[in-house]
Motif scaffolding. Sequence first.
Motif, PDB file in Angstrom:
ATOM      1  N   PRO A 247      14.942  64.890 -12.041  1.00 37.52           N
ATOM      2  CA  PRO A 247      15.915  65.444 -11.087  1.00 37.52           C
ATOM      3  C   PRO A 247      15.878  64.797  -9.706  1.00 37.52           C
ATOM      4  O   PRO A 247      16.883  64.820  -8.986  1.00 37.52           O
ATOM      5  CB  PRO A 247      15.536  66.933 -11.018  1.00 37.52           C
ATOM      6  N   TRP A 248      14.741  64.213  -9.321  1.00 39.18           N
ATOM      7  CA  TRP A 248      14.640  63.570  -8.006  1.00 39.18           C
ATOM      8  C   TRP A 248      15.230  62.154  -8.016  1.00 39.18           C
ATOM      9  O   TRP A 248      15.301  61.500  -6.956  1.00 39.18           O
ATOM     10  CB  TRP A 248      13.182  63.492  -7.561  1.00 39.18           C
ATOM     11  N   ALA A 249      15.643  61.661  -9.184  1.00 39.86           N
ATOM     12  CA  ALA A 249      16.075  60.266  -9.303  1.00 39.86           C
ATOM     13  C   ALA A 249      17.588  60.106  -9.198  1.00 39.86           C
ATOM     14  O   ALA A 249      18.127  59.079  -9.589  1.00 39.86           O
ATOM     15  CB  ALA A 249      15.584  59.679 -10.628  1.00 39.86           C
ATOM     16  N   ARG A 250      18.259  61.102  -8.676  1.00 40.71           N
ATOM     17  CA  ARG A 250      19.716  61.044  -8.538  1.00 40.71           C
ATOM     18  C   ARG A 250      20.102  61.437  -7.122  1.00 40.71           C
ATOM     19  O   ARG A 250      19.534  62.372  -6.547  1.00 40.71           O
ATOM     20  CB  ARG A 250      20.380  61.983  -9.546  1.00 40.71           C
ATOM     21  N   GLY A 251      21.066  60.720  -6.544  1.00 38.47           N
ATOM     22  CA  GLY A 251      21.572  61.044  -5.216  1.00 38.47           C
ATOM     23  C   GLY A 251      22.995  61.548  -5.291  1.00 38.47           C
ATOM     24  O   GLY A 251      23.459  61.997  -6.338  1.00 38.47           O
ATOM     25  N   LYS A 252      23.718  61.443  -4.167  1.00 38.14           N
ATOM     26  CA  LYS A 252      25.089  61.962  -4.111  1.00 38.14           C
ATOM     27  C   LYS A 252      25.881  61.214  -3.044  1.00 38.14           C
ATOM     28  O   LYS A 252      25.332  60.414  -2.283  1.00 38.14           O
ATOM     29  CB  LYS A 252      25.064  63.453  -3.781  1.00 38.14           C
ATOM     30  N   ARG A 253      27.184  61.451  -2.992  1.00 35.43           N
ATOM     31  CA  ARG A 253      27.995  60.960  -1.884  1.00 35.43           C
ATOM     32  C   ARG A 253      27.453  61.616  -0.609  1.00 35.43           C
ATOM     33  O   ARG A 253      27.284  62.835  -0.553  1.00 35.43           O
ATOM     34  CB  ARG A 253      29.453  61.333  -2.088  1.00 35.43           C
ATOM     35  N   ASN A 254      27.206  60.828   0.424  1.00 36.47           N
ATOM     36  CA  ASN A 254      26.376  61.354   1.513  1.00 36.47           C
ATOM     37  C   ASN A 254      26.875  61.034   2.919  1.00 36.47           C
ATOM     38  O   ASN A 254      26.111  61.160   3.888  1.00 36.47           O
ATOM     39  CB  ASN A 254      24.946  60.835   1.355  1.00 36.47           C
ATOM     40  N   ALA A 255      28.128  60.633   3.077  1.00 35.73           N
ATOM     41  CA  ALA A 255      28.635  60.292   4.408  1.00 35.73           C
ATOM     42  C   ALA A 255      28.518  61.472   5.367  1.00 35.73           C
ATOM     43  O   ALA A 255      28.099  61.314   6.528  1.00 35.73           O
ATOM     44  CB  ALA A 255      30.085  59.833   4.314  1.00 35.73           C
ATOM     45  N   ALA A 256      28.867  62.668   4.901  1.00 34.49           N
ATOM     46  CA  ALA A 256      28.828  63.844   5.775  1.00 34.49           C
ATOM     47  C   ALA A 256      27.403  64.174   6.198  1.00 34.49           C
ATOM     48  O   ALA A 256      27.169  64.593   7.341  1.00 34.49           O
ATOM     49  CB  ALA A 256      29.466  65.040   5.067  1.00 34.49           C
ATOM     50  N   ASP A 257      26.444  63.984   5.290  1.00 34.92           N
ATOM     51  CA  ASP A 257      25.046  64.288   5.610  1.00 34.92           C
ATOM     52  C   ASP A 257      24.539  63.427   6.757  1.00 34.92           C
ATOM     53  O   ASP A 257      23.929  63.933   7.711  1.00 34.92           O
ATOM     54  CB  ASP A 257      24.165  64.051   4.374  1.00 34.92           C
ATOM     55  N   ILE A 258      24.777  62.111   6.675  1.00 32.89           N
ATOM     56  CA  ILE A 258      24.254  61.229   7.718  1.00 32.89           C
ATOM     57  C   ILE A 258      25.061  61.350   9.007  1.00 32.89           C
ATOM     58  O   ILE A 258      24.509  61.265  10.110  1.00 32.89           O
ATOM     59  CB  ILE A 258      24.194  59.757   7.228  1.00 32.89           C
ATOM     60  N   ALA A 259      26.378  61.599   8.885  1.00 36.64           N
ATOM     61  CA  ALA A 259      27.204  61.749  10.088  1.00 36.64           C
ATOM     62  C   ALA A 259      26.746  62.944  10.923  1.00 36.64           C
ATOM     63  O   ALA A 259      26.691  62.875  12.152  1.00 36.64           O
ATOM     64  CB  ALA A 259      28.672  61.907   9.689  1.00 36.64           C
ATOM     65  N   VAL A 301      20.593  68.543  -5.354  1.00 36.21           N
ATOM     66  CA  VAL A 301      20.503  67.098  -5.531  1.00 36.21           C
ATOM     67  C   VAL A 301      20.060  66.450  -4.225  1.00 36.21           C
ATOM     68  O   VAL A 301      20.428  66.901  -3.135  1.00 36.21           O
ATOM     69  CB  VAL A 301      21.854  66.524  -6.003  1.00 36.21           C
ATOM     70  N   ARG A 302      19.276  65.399  -4.334  1.00 39.33           N
ATOM     71  CA  ARG A 302      18.770  64.731  -3.127  1.00 39.33           C
ATOM     72  C   ARG A 302      19.898  63.992  -2.412  1.00 39.33           C
ATOM     73  O   ARG A 302      20.859  63.537  -3.030  1.00 39.33           O
ATOM     74  CB  ARG A 302      17.664  63.754  -3.504  1.00 39.33           C
ATOM     75  N   PRO A 303      19.792  63.829  -1.081  1.00 39.21           N
ATOM     76  CA  PRO A 303      20.897  63.212  -0.339  1.00 39.21           C
ATOM     77  C   PRO A 303      21.012  61.707  -0.550  1.00 39.21           C
ATOM     78  O   PRO A 303      22.113  61.165  -0.538  1.00 39.21           O
ATOM     79  CB  PRO A 303      20.568  63.538   1.119  1.00 39.21           C
ATOM     80  N   PHE A 304      19.887  61.013  -0.712  1.00 34.69           N
ATOM     81  CA  PHE A 304      19.918  59.557  -0.789  1.00 34.69           C
ATOM     82  C   PHE A 304      19.197  59.089  -2.053  1.00 34.69           C
ATOM     83  O   PHE A 304      18.008  59.334  -2.222  1.00 34.69           O
ATOM     84  CB  PHE A 304      19.261  58.939   0.448  1.00 34.69           C
ATOM     85  N   GLY A 305      19.931  58.432  -2.914  1.00 39.57           N
ATOM     86  CA  GLY A 305      19.370  57.949  -4.160  1.00 39.57           C
ATOM     87  C   GLY A 305      20.456  57.365  -5.033  1.00 39.57           C
ATOM     88  O   GLY A 305      21.630  57.274  -4.639  1.00 39.57           O
TER      89      GLY A 305
END
Length: 591
Positions: A247-259, A301-305
């Motif tokens: 489960p830790w080996a998958r990320g997601k679309r993350n523009a909003a998180d970093i912004a 889901v993790r933010p970066f991956g």
Amino acid sequence: MIFINISRTKLTGKQLTSFLKMTEHLVVSTENGKIKGKVGKDYHGGKFYSFSGIPYAKAPVGELRFKAPEPADPWEGVRDGTKEGPECPQMFLRPKFYVGKQDNCLNLNVYTKELPKTDDTKKKPVMVFIHGGGFIFGSNKKNFFGPQYLLTEDIVLVIPNYRLGVLGFLSLEDTSLNVPGNAGLKDQVMALKWVQKNIHHFGGDVNNVTIFGQSAGSASVHYLTLSKLTKGLFHKAIMQSGSAFNPWARGKRNAADIAKVMGYQPNIDEKTILQKLRQASTKSIVKAQNKVVDNTFTSVVRPFGPVIEYKHDEAFLDEDPVEIIKAGKNQQIPVIIGYTSLEGLLYEVIRKVRSDAKLPGSLEVDIPYELNISEKSETAKKIAEEMKQFYYNDKDLSKKNINIRFMLSSDILFLHGIQRTINLLKKYSTTPVYAYKMTVSSPLNFLTMCCQSNYFLTVGMYNLFIRWSGQSSLKHLFQNLRKKLLVKHLDGVAHGDDLFYLMSTSLSPKVAIGSEEDIYIQRFVKLWTNFAKHGDPTPEALEVLNSTKWSPVVDEPISSILEIGNTIKMTEYTENERLKFWDKLYEDYAS
């Protein structure tokens, strides 16, 4: 070091000629230019050559930041490969420990026993190691991944860096921006392309390449076997404690998180986010990234991956990994895959280095996000209660039952995904799968040892003292002091401790030839390099391996496995009953 100031050294004519020939031999011509290396010694005293900091891609700066890598530019003259290149920007272990001061980090190290004298020199098996670190930290530095153990065998070893965190895994929805994600994995592909073009200059066989990795490096290896971009780049794979199905080996679309953590205005569009991130300093991005909640649990889901990209020609991954394997579109190559006996001790490591990692009051946070169950729902409460009954058997979730927590974490975070991988490969692939469980207990198990103490960092410092103390009396003193810091016994081997039998690190104690630790190292090294050479980890009976024959998996589900312990043997696979619990949950709830 072999490079010395000749003007201050008195050499005879014969010695000078010999010296010049040796130093000339340490300059290798690659497709991009010449690189100078140096001589090293393995832990048994044998010689090898190292070439460090070799660029395999252009610096991912400016418009190339967040994009797929481009091949490195050629250089003039002789590049100094006696010094390591920079690591990729990251926050290492603790939030205030920032390393990697530049984007220009796409370099690799090459280690070889022998350089080719002619074009007809027999080529050596190549092993490419992908480092771990949760896709957010790690590097190819020799302090962490020294070649002194593996280079006792006649192989060529390559260790690349790859981009991490948001710099390696920014993933945008807007297809016009051409930032679909997985830049860090595409870096690994570019490094493997460099190997195909250049490794013969270092004595390596381009037709016999084995990729291997641990933790996120192992998940990366799994992803590499699934990608359409990697056909023909390698021929065997070793996965240590990690899978694309963890489960830790998958990320997601993350523009909003970093912004949000960069302080950009709400509802900002992705094009503007990308422009601002390209203008920002690497340090500001990495420090902001550290503020994004990267949960130690599995319900989110993790933010970066790694992500499944939208469909495009250069996608690293644009289908679900399960469907790729079922369709037989993964690479059909021999595989070694396994785990340590108590992977979940990683939870204790995280608790000791992160102030926000606390024991949960309930188990809803441990329900994998893949099951698509809201953490606040009645269904989540029901499943959490089933988990509690199955693992805790009416015991509470307190620290006194922490060992149960370690087993639960082992199964959720590692074993279930690894078992799914083994079963799918066995069912849908045509090549052998060798499964193992690592149970070795020795002073080399640094992470397990640290988890036995309330003084994690202190034990680490004592290990350094033990390694660097020249006097045997001081070593004995530090060893005794370290033992006094160990306050509990843990029955199992922590996530990551297998690496201390394959790689020499700054934390590894010096190993005496013929000692038990030496034998354990030789076993690991022989199994891994035999596999790289032959596609079979035990092609012949060897005393160091107790003449054991490692049989590939023949049943699905698994019935037997190689135990790499203080002895080595084929043994019954005992985790099936526990993992059936998770099989049932996935069968009932995963879409």
